[in-house]
Design a protein around this motif. Structure first.
Motif, PDB file in Angstrom:
ATOM      1  N   LEU A  84     -11.727  -7.642   0.826  1.00 36.58           N
ATOM      2  CA  LEU A  84     -11.780  -6.301   1.416  1.00 36.58           C
ATOM      3  C   LEU A  84     -10.379  -5.751   1.684  1.00 36.58           C
ATOM      4  O   LEU A  84     -10.133  -4.555   1.478  1.00 36.58           O
ATOM      5  CB  LEU A  84     -12.608  -6.318   2.702  1.00 36.58           C
ATOM      6  CG  LEU A  84     -14.105  -6.523   2.517  1.00 36.58           C
ATOM      7  CD1 LEU A  84     -14.800  -6.672   3.869  1.00 36.58           C
ATOM      8  CD2 LEU A  84     -14.710  -5.376   1.724  1.00 36.58           C
ATOM      9  N   LEU A  85      -9.485  -6.596   2.119  1.00 39.96           N
ATOM     10  CA  LEU A  85      -8.104  -6.170   2.350  1.00 39.96           C
ATOM     11  C   LEU A  85      -7.464  -5.707   1.043  1.00 39.96           C
ATOM     12  O   LEU A  85      -6.858  -4.638   0.986  1.00 39.96           O
ATOM     13  CB  LEU A  85      -7.287  -7.314   2.961  1.00 39.96           C
ATOM     14  CG  LEU A  85      -5.797  -7.044   3.149  1.00 39.96           C
ATOM     15  CD1 LEU A  85      -5.578  -5.935   4.158  1.00 39.96           C
ATOM     16  CD2 LEU A  85      -5.088  -8.318   3.583  1.00 39.96           C
ATOM     17  N   ALA A  86      -7.624  -6.489  -0.011  1.00 33.27           N
ATOM     18  CA  ALA A  86      -7.046  -6.135  -1.308  1.00 33.27           C
ATOM     19  C   ALA A  86      -7.649  -4.837  -1.832  1.00 33.27           C
ATOM     20  O   ALA A  86      -6.924  -3.959  -2.315  1.00 33.27           O
ATOM     21  CB  ALA A  86      -7.263  -7.270  -2.310  1.00 33.27           C
ATOM     22  N   LEU A  87      -8.964  -4.691  -1.722  1.00 32.89           N
ATOM     23  CA  LEU A  87      -9.624  -3.464  -2.195  1.00 32.89           C
ATOM     24  C   LEU A  87      -9.165  -2.239  -1.401  1.00 32.89           C
ATOM     25  O   LEU A  87      -8.967  -1.159  -1.961  1.00 32.89           O
ATOM     26  CB  LEU A  87     -11.143  -3.610  -2.122  1.00 32.89           C
ATOM     27  CG  LEU A  87     -11.756  -4.590  -3.117  1.00 32.89           C
ATOM     28  CD1 LEU A  87     -13.236  -4.818  -2.799  1.00 32.89           C
ATOM     29  CD2 LEU A  87     -11.585  -4.086  -4.548  1.00 32.89           C
ATOM     30  N   TRP A 121       0.453  -5.079  -7.852  1.00 34.86           N
ATOM     31  CA  TRP A 121       0.580  -6.322  -7.094  1.00 34.86           C
ATOM     32  C   TRP A 121      -0.759  -6.684  -6.444  1.00 34.86           C
ATOM     33  O   TRP A 121      -1.211  -7.825  -6.527  1.00 34.86           O
ATOM     34  CB  TRP A 121       1.669  -6.178  -6.024  1.00 34.86           C
ATOM     35  CG  TRP A 121       1.997  -7.472  -5.357  1.00 34.86           C
ATOM     36  CD1 TRP A 121       2.873  -8.411  -5.795  1.00 34.86           C
ATOM     37  CD2 TRP A 121       1.444  -7.964  -4.126  1.00 34.86           C
ATOM     38  NE1 TRP A 121       2.898  -9.472  -4.904  1.00 34.86           N
ATOM     39  CE2 TRP A 121       2.037  -9.221  -3.877  1.00 34.86           C
ATOM     40  CE3 TRP A 121       0.523  -7.470  -3.214  1.00 34.86           C
ATOM     41  CZ2 TRP A 121       1.726  -9.977  -2.762  1.00 34.86           C
ATOM     42  CZ3 TRP A 121       0.212  -8.233  -2.100  1.00 34.86           C
ATOM     43  CH2 TRP A 121       0.814  -9.473  -1.882  1.00 34.86           C
ATOM     44  N   TRP A 122      -1.410  -5.683  -5.821  1.00 37.40           N
ATOM     45  CA  TRP A 122      -2.695  -5.942  -5.177  1.00 37.40           C
ATOM     46  C   TRP A 122      -3.781  -6.268  -6.183  1.00 37.40           C
ATOM     47  O   TRP A 122      -4.674  -7.071  -5.902  1.00 37.40           O
ATOM     48  CB  TRP A 122      -3.103  -4.787  -4.262  1.00 37.40           C
ATOM     49  CG  TRP A 122      -2.415  -4.870  -2.940  1.00 37.40           C
ATOM     50  CD1 TRP A 122      -1.384  -4.093  -2.493  1.00 37.40           C
ATOM     51  CD2 TRP A 122      -2.671  -5.828  -1.910  1.00 37.40           C
ATOM     52  NE1 TRP A 122      -0.992  -4.511  -1.237  1.00 37.40           N
ATOM     53  CE2 TRP A 122      -1.767  -5.567  -0.855  1.00 37.40           C
ATOM     54  CE3 TRP A 122      -3.574  -6.868  -1.770  1.00 37.40           C
ATOM     55  CZ2 TRP A 122      -1.753  -6.319   0.316  1.00 37.40           C
ATOM     56  CZ3 TRP A 122      -3.565  -7.626  -0.605  1.00 37.40           C
ATOM     57  CH2 TRP A 122      -2.663  -7.345   0.415  1.00 37.40           C
ATOM     58  N   LEU A 180      -5.976  -9.594  -5.992  1.00 37.59           N
ATOM     59  CA  LEU A 180      -7.439  -9.607  -6.042  1.00 37.59           C
ATOM     60  C   LEU A 180      -7.928 -10.604  -7.078  1.00 37.59           C
ATOM     61  O   LEU A 180      -8.884 -11.357  -6.832  1.00 37.59           O
ATOM     62  CB  LEU A 180      -7.980  -8.207  -6.348  1.00 37.59           C
ATOM     63  CG  LEU A 180      -9.502  -8.056  -6.342  1.00 37.59           C
ATOM     64  CD1 LEU A 180     -10.106  -8.459  -4.994  1.00 37.59           C
ATOM     65  CD2 LEU A 180      -9.890  -6.638  -6.695  1.00 37.59           C
ATOM     66  N   GLU A 181      -7.278 -10.654  -8.229  1.00 39.47           N
ATOM     67  CA  GLU A 181      -7.641 -11.644  -9.236  1.00 39.47           C
ATOM     68  C   GLU A 181      -7.399 -13.060  -8.714  1.00 39.47           C
ATOM     69  O   GLU A 181      -8.214 -13.961  -8.938  1.00 39.47           O
ATOM     70  CB  GLU A 181      -6.857 -11.420 -10.533  1.00 39.47           C
ATOM     71  CG  GLU A 181      -7.379 -10.259 -11.341  1.00 39.47           C
ATOM     72  CD  GLU A 181      -8.848 -10.401 -11.702  1.00 39.47           C
ATOM     73  OE1 GLU A 181      -9.252 -11.460 -12.222  1.00 39.47           O
ATOM     74  OE2 GLU A 181      -9.607  -9.440 -11.420  1.00 39.47           O
ATOM     75  N   ASP A 182      -6.296 -13.257  -8.005  1.00 40.68           N
ATOM     76  CA  ASP A 182      -6.018 -14.565  -7.406  1.00 40.68           C
ATOM     77  C   ASP A 182      -7.121 -14.959  -6.426  1.00 40.68           C
ATOM     78  O   ASP A 182      -7.565 -16.105  -6.406  1.00 40.68           O
ATOM     79  CB  ASP A 182      -4.665 -14.558  -6.684  1.00 40.68           C
ATOM     80  CG  ASP A 182      -3.482 -14.450  -7.612  1.00 40.68           C
ATOM     81  OD1 ASP A 182      -3.648 -14.637  -8.842  1.00 40.68           O
ATOM     82  OD2 ASP A 182      -2.365 -14.162  -7.107  1.00 40.68           O
ATOM     83  N   SER A 204      -7.159   0.875  -3.027  1.00 41.84           N
ATOM     84  CA  SER A 204      -7.673   2.240  -2.895  1.00 41.84           C
ATOM     85  C   SER A 204      -6.581   3.177  -2.395  1.00 41.84           C
ATOM     86  O   SER A 204      -6.437   4.297  -2.890  1.00 41.84           O
ATOM     87  CB  SER A 204      -8.865   2.247  -1.941  1.00 41.84           C
ATOM     88  OG  SER A 204      -9.336   3.555  -1.754  1.00 41.84           O
ATOM     89  N   ARG A 205      -5.823   2.718  -1.421  1.00 38.76           N
ATOM     90  CA  ARG A 205      -4.729   3.523  -0.874  1.00 38.76           C
ATOM     91  C   ARG A 205      -3.716   3.866  -1.958  1.00 38.76           C
ATOM     92  O   ARG A 205      -3.324   5.025  -2.119  1.00 38.76           O
ATOM     93  CB  ARG A 205      -4.055   2.777   0.260  1.00 38.76           C
ATOM     94  CG  ARG A 205      -2.822   3.475   0.764  1.00 38.76           C
ATOM     95  CD  ARG A 205      -2.103   2.672   1.807  1.00 38.76           C
ATOM     96  NE  ARG A 205      -0.815   3.295   2.055  1.00 38.76           N
ATOM     97  CZ  ARG A 205       0.169   2.681   2.644  1.00 38.76           C
ATOM     98  NH1 ARG A 205       0.044   1.448   3.063  1.00 38.76           N
ATOM     99  NH2 ARG A 205       1.311   3.300   2.835  1.00 38.76           N
TER     100      ARG A 205
END
Length: 94
Positions: A24-27, A82-83, A87-89, A31-32
């Protein structure tokens, strides 16, 4: 009662909760930065790379607003990538 105990009673685990939180943090961050990139794409009606190439090709011309936009757009573009990597990680983490 601890959070771990509550999660266990609810059928979850700390690892799952941590993974979901990280996702959720990465998403949220993605989005930002996607929104910020979209604003610049709309403003300049071109992709980041096209805009960057155009600005770096300018010689003996200075437009501080455009150069500031390039720096801000570049930051947002790099942060988004980077994000996406993070997310993939997260998705492949054990």
């Amino acid at each position: 009662m601890s959070i771990a105990e509550i999660l266990k009673q609810a059928g979850g685990s700390e690892a799952l909760a941590l993974r979901e939180h990280a996702t959720l943090l990465a998403l949220s961050k993605m989005s930002r930065y996607e929104s910020e990139c979209a604003l610049y794409e709309e403003k300049y009606r071109q992709s980041f790379q096209s805009f960057k190439n155009k600005i770096t090709a300018m010689h003996n011309e200075e437009d501080f607003q455009v150069e500031d936009d390039l720096m801000d757009w570049e930051f947002a573009h790099e942060a988004l990538n980077w994000w996406k990597g993070k997310l993939e990680d997260i998705r492949h983490a054990v």
